[in-house]
Design a protein around this motif. Sequence first.
Motif, PDB file in Angstrom:
ATOM      1  N   ALA A 422     -37.874  25.718   5.954  1.00  0.00           N
ATOM      2  CA  ALA A 422     -36.755  26.624   5.656  1.00  0.00           C
ATOM      3  C   ALA A 422     -36.500  26.670   4.157  1.00  0.00           C
ATOM      4  N   LEU A 423     -35.976  27.767   3.704  1.00  0.00           N
ATOM      5  CA  LEU A 423     -35.536  27.870   2.307  1.00  0.00           C
ATOM      6  C   LEU A 423     -34.323  28.776   2.211  1.00  0.00           C
ATOM      7  N   TRP A 424     -33.590  28.590   1.118  1.00  0.00           N
ATOM      8  CA  TRP A 424     -32.514  29.527   0.775  1.00  0.00           C
ATOM      9  C   TRP A 424     -33.070  30.548  -0.191  1.00  0.00           C
ATOM     10  N   VAL A 425     -32.784  31.797   0.040  1.00  0.00           N
ATOM     11  CA  VAL A 425     -33.056  32.824  -0.955  1.00  0.00           C
ATOM     12  C   VAL A 425     -31.701  33.218  -1.544  1.00  0.00           C
ATOM     13  N   LEU A 426     -31.610  33.151  -2.869  1.00  0.00           N
ATOM     14  CA  LEU A 426     -30.321  33.307  -3.554  1.00  0.00           C
ATOM     15  C   LEU A 426     -30.351  34.497  -4.503  1.00  0.00           C
ATOM     16  N   ASP A 427     -29.181  34.818  -5.009  1.00  0.00           N
ATOM     17  CA  ASP A 427     -29.057  35.826  -6.077  1.00  0.00           C
ATOM     18  C   ASP A 427     -29.656  37.177  -5.695  1.00  0.00           C
ATOM     19  N   PHE A 428     -29.260  37.650  -4.583  1.00  0.00           N
ATOM     20  CA  PHE A 428     -29.684  38.999  -4.169  1.00  0.00           C
ATOM     21  C   PHE A 428     -29.032  40.044  -5.074  1.00  0.00           C
ATOM     22  N   PRO A 429     -29.634  41.220  -5.172  1.00  0.00           N
ATOM     23  CA  PRO A 429     -28.923  42.298  -5.850  1.00  0.00           C
ATOM     24  C   PRO A 429     -27.657  42.641  -5.048  1.00  0.00           C
ATOM     25  N   VAL A 430     -26.640  43.129  -5.749  1.00  0.00           N
ATOM     26  CA  VAL A 430     -25.425  43.552  -5.052  1.00  0.00           C
ATOM     27  C   VAL A 430     -25.672  44.879  -4.338  1.00  0.00           C
ATOM     28  N   LEU A 431     -26.402  45.753  -5.038  1.00  0.00           N
ATOM     29  CA  LEU A 431     -26.513  47.128  -4.555  1.00  0.00           C
ATOM     30  C   LEU A 431     -27.962  47.569  -4.459  1.00  0.00           C
ATOM     31  N   ASP A 437     -29.206  59.481   0.586  1.00  0.00           N
ATOM     32  CA  ASP A 437     -27.821  59.903   0.325  1.00  0.00           C
ATOM     33  C   ASP A 437     -27.496  59.972  -1.162  1.00  0.00           C
ATOM     34  N   GLN A 438     -28.463  59.548  -2.001  1.00  0.00           N
ATOM     35  CA  GLN A 438     -28.241  59.559  -3.447  1.00  0.00           C
ATOM     36  C   GLN A 438     -26.962  58.809  -3.836  1.00  0.00           C
ATOM     37  N   ARG A 439     -26.873  57.589  -3.355  1.00  0.00           N
ATOM     38  CA  ARG A 439     -25.709  56.783  -3.749  1.00  0.00           C
ATOM     39  C   ARG A 439     -26.048  55.304  -3.610  1.00  0.00           C
ATOM     40  N   TRP A 440     -25.201  54.472  -4.222  1.00  0.00           N
ATOM     41  CA  TRP A 440     -25.390  53.029  -4.101  1.00  0.00           C
ATOM     42  C   TRP A 440     -24.862  52.552  -2.759  1.00  0.00           C
ATOM     43  N   ILE A 441     -25.620  51.688  -2.105  1.00  0.00           N
ATOM     44  CA  ILE A 441     -25.064  51.039  -0.915  1.00  0.00           C
ATOM     45  C   ILE A 441     -25.141  49.520  -1.105  1.00  0.00           C
ATOM     46  N   ALA A 442     -24.278  48.816  -0.370  1.00  0.00           N
ATOM     47  CA  ALA A 442     -24.238  47.358  -0.516  1.00  0.00           C
ATOM     48  C   ALA A 442     -25.467  46.756   0.145  1.00  0.00           C
ATOM     49  N   CYS A 443     -26.155  45.866  -0.594  1.00  0.00           N
ATOM     50  CA  CYS A 443     -27.316  45.185   0.011  1.00  0.00           C
ATOM     51  C   CYS A 443     -26.862  44.331   1.182  1.00  0.00           C
ATOM     52  N   HIS A 444     -25.770  43.653   1.019  1.00  0.00           N
ATOM     53  CA  HIS A 444     -25.286  42.764   2.074  1.00  0.00           C
ATOM     54  C   HIS A 444     -24.147  43.485   2.794  1.00  0.00           C
ATOM     55  N   HIS A 445     -22.943  43.415   2.292  1.00  0.00           N
ATOM     56  CA  HIS A 445     -21.854  44.282   2.742  1.00  0.00           C
ATOM     57  C   HIS A 445     -20.848  44.374   1.614  1.00  0.00           C
ATOM     58  N   PRO A 446     -19.867  45.272   1.713  1.00  0.00           N
ATOM     59  CA  PRO A 446     -19.007  45.547   0.554  1.00  0.00           C
ATOM     60  C   PRO A 446     -18.067  44.401   0.177  1.00  0.00           C
ATOM     61  N   PHE A 447     -18.071  43.322   0.950  1.00  0.00           N
ATOM     62  CA  PHE A 447     -17.120  42.243   0.679  1.00  0.00           C
ATOM     63  C   PHE A 447     -17.762  41.115  -0.124  1.00  0.00           C
ATOM     64  N   THR A 448     -19.053  41.294  -0.427  1.00  0.00           N
ATOM     65  CA  THR A 448     -19.803  40.277  -1.157  1.00  0.00           C
ATOM     66  C   THR A 448     -19.397  40.238  -2.627  1.00  0.00           C
ATOM     67  N   GLU A 496     -15.026  51.619  -4.875  1.00  0.00           N
ATOM     68  CA  GLU A 496     -15.224  52.744  -5.790  1.00  0.00           C
ATOM     69  C   GLU A 496     -16.710  52.882  -6.145  1.00  0.00           C
ATOM     70  N   LEU A 497     -17.318  51.753  -6.466  1.00  0.00           N
ATOM     71  CA  LEU A 497     -18.741  51.759  -6.824  1.00  0.00           C
ATOM     72  C   LEU A 497     -19.592  52.262  -5.655  1.00  0.00           C
ATOM     73  N   LEU A 498     -19.135  51.978  -4.440  1.00  0.00           N
ATOM     74  CA  LEU A 498     -19.889  52.382  -3.256  1.00  0.00           C
ATOM     75  C   LEU A 498     -19.570  53.815  -2.844  1.00  0.00           C
ATOM     76  N   GLY A 499     -18.767  54.482  -3.677  1.00  0.00           N
ATOM     77  CA  GLY A 499     -18.530  55.893  -3.450  1.00  0.00           C
ATOM     78  C   GLY A 499     -17.395  56.210  -2.490  1.00  0.00           C
ATOM     79  N   PHE A 500     -16.570  55.200  -2.162  1.00  0.00           N
ATOM     80  CA  PHE A 500     -15.391  55.478  -1.339  1.00  0.00           C
ATOM     81  C   PHE A 500     -14.297  56.045  -2.233  1.00  0.00           C
ATOM     82  N   SER A 501     -13.618  57.077  -1.782  1.00  0.00           N
ATOM     83  CA  SER A 501     -12.422  57.511  -2.504  1.00  0.00           C
ATOM     84  C   SER A 501     -11.323  56.496  -2.195  1.00  0.00           C
TER      85      SER A 501
END
Length: 584
Positions: A422-431, A437-448, A496-501
């Motif tokens: 087993a290993l931990w994979v760390l430091d994922f990109p946020v987005l 859709d031509q927009r940023w989406i959360a790699c994990h979820h918006p609460f990260t 906001e970054l994820l394009g929510f008003s």
Amino acid sequence: MYRTHTCGELRLSEANQNVTLAGWVQRVRKFGGLTFVDIRDRYGVTQLAFNQQNNAELCEAAEQLGREYVVQASGIVVERTSKNPNLPTGDIEIQVTDLQVLNASKVPPFLIENDTDGGDDLRMQYRYLDLRRPSVQKNLILRHNIAQEARRYLCNLGFLEIETPFLIKSTPEGARDFVVPSRMNPGQFYALPQSPQTFKQLLMVSGYDKYFQIVRCFRDEDLRADRQPEFTQIDCEMAFVEREDVLQTFEGLLHHIFRYVKNYDLGEVIRMSYDEAMQLYGSDKPDIRFGMQFVELNNLVQGKGFKVFDEAELVVGIVAKGAADYTRKQIDELTEWMKRPQIGAKGLVYARVGEDGSVKSSVDKFYSEADLQAVATAMGAEKGDLIFIVSGEAAKARKQLSELRLEMGSRLGLRRPDDFKALWVLDFPVLEWDEEDQRWIACHHPFTRPKNAATLLTENPATLKAEAYDLVLNGNEIAGGSIRIHERELQSKMFELLGFSPEEAQRKFGFLLGAFEYGAPPHGGIAFGFDRLCSILGGADVIRDFIAFPKNNSGRDVMIDAPSSIDDKQMNELKLRLQEITKA
Ligand code: ASP
């Protein structure tokens, strides 16, 4: 009393005892004046013996038994004359003095044995019979044991098991929601949780600083071979923790499960950044049971006139140890395998290091022996090794080579199901950028939580790294989580970054944003994919075999025939017809 013992229990030590067993008839065999009946329950199989001379009537009754009849037999435990060393109860049999048929059975549609003649569909249709097979029972027992050990470990650390609701509103985990119409609120729908994410965060706000739940989650995804629309997570959250606390707590959980369920020492859980994992293995869930790490070759192979490499963003290779004896035919076949649309490679360059140390490649035209030797040296290839090289756009080339690496790992026997790392994979990109859709989406979820939270709106979104982590076992993501955002303002910025008003963020997650205004503590957590974890510990690929009543690849339960249409009355009650909704 229906039984004094189970069918897996009796040994020579019980010889001469009077016992009563109950179970299902596995087989009936007749040898002259003797009849033997194997009866089975979930604990094992015991042989019943009937002797024509002792009791002709009873013997005839035994001969009449059909497969899967439910019987109760009483008699005396005796030592067998011909023992069966393959059966734990193989030293004894029961000389039956009384036999009752508790229930008859139709002839089952397939053999209720480990090696069954039933195909997948048939076994799913009669899942209740399939579940009688010892190999399936073994999986469910393993599942039970893992769940119990997870509970034991977490409870010992002071975690509280708290249930969260199933009838909720959307939780964004990147899939579609299953929805449930509300009869009392015509035209309105609940969503089934894709995970308890927002609720577990609210529990942290409420002060339940260590929470877990073994919980069903629902995701309406296009079903890939091994996804279930409903699946189980060991879902956890902790308050007042940093990443390190979470990593240690949950690699501890994995160690505990391995130790107490499999008596296996998992060893060190190494850590690797996402970038490193992509560079060395072309995957964010590398199987590190074997090496075969990527070596980037741009510097060595570009500018020598081979256009394919010259024009590639990345030229990258692996060494398959001892595979130089792969025939042309085998390599051609691998090349075709790489060119399938699922992988999409344009081609596969290879080079063999001969027993004399010479290197022969499929691109000899363009490269001198010295060039190829330099490649072999850079890759650490030795006599008898086979080199594979792919090229192209970096992300694609890595993905393709990663598939080849896994395939070669399997072919060379380097991915044994009883070997675990087993290993931990760390430091994922946020987005990540969504082309469609031509927009940023959360790699994990918006609460990260982003690593440098303060720079959220100023830094290039593509370079932001997250306080997120995945736990990877044998090339499978078995758990994933993150430290969360706990400040209202930062969470609003993320939306906001994820394009929510602001209105949309308020409408969808106002409850969470609101809660963050009332003293939300720093917190973070993780969720384990429980079905997958079970299948890996069980040494199997298919998670369906570890779920009592799974859905098939089209998301159907073929046994109960679901999903199905509902009758008009129900439709009307639910106001599910457009007309009705307008009226309401
Ligand atoms: N809710 C996340 C998931 O289902 C896990 C987590 O962040 O704890 O993947």
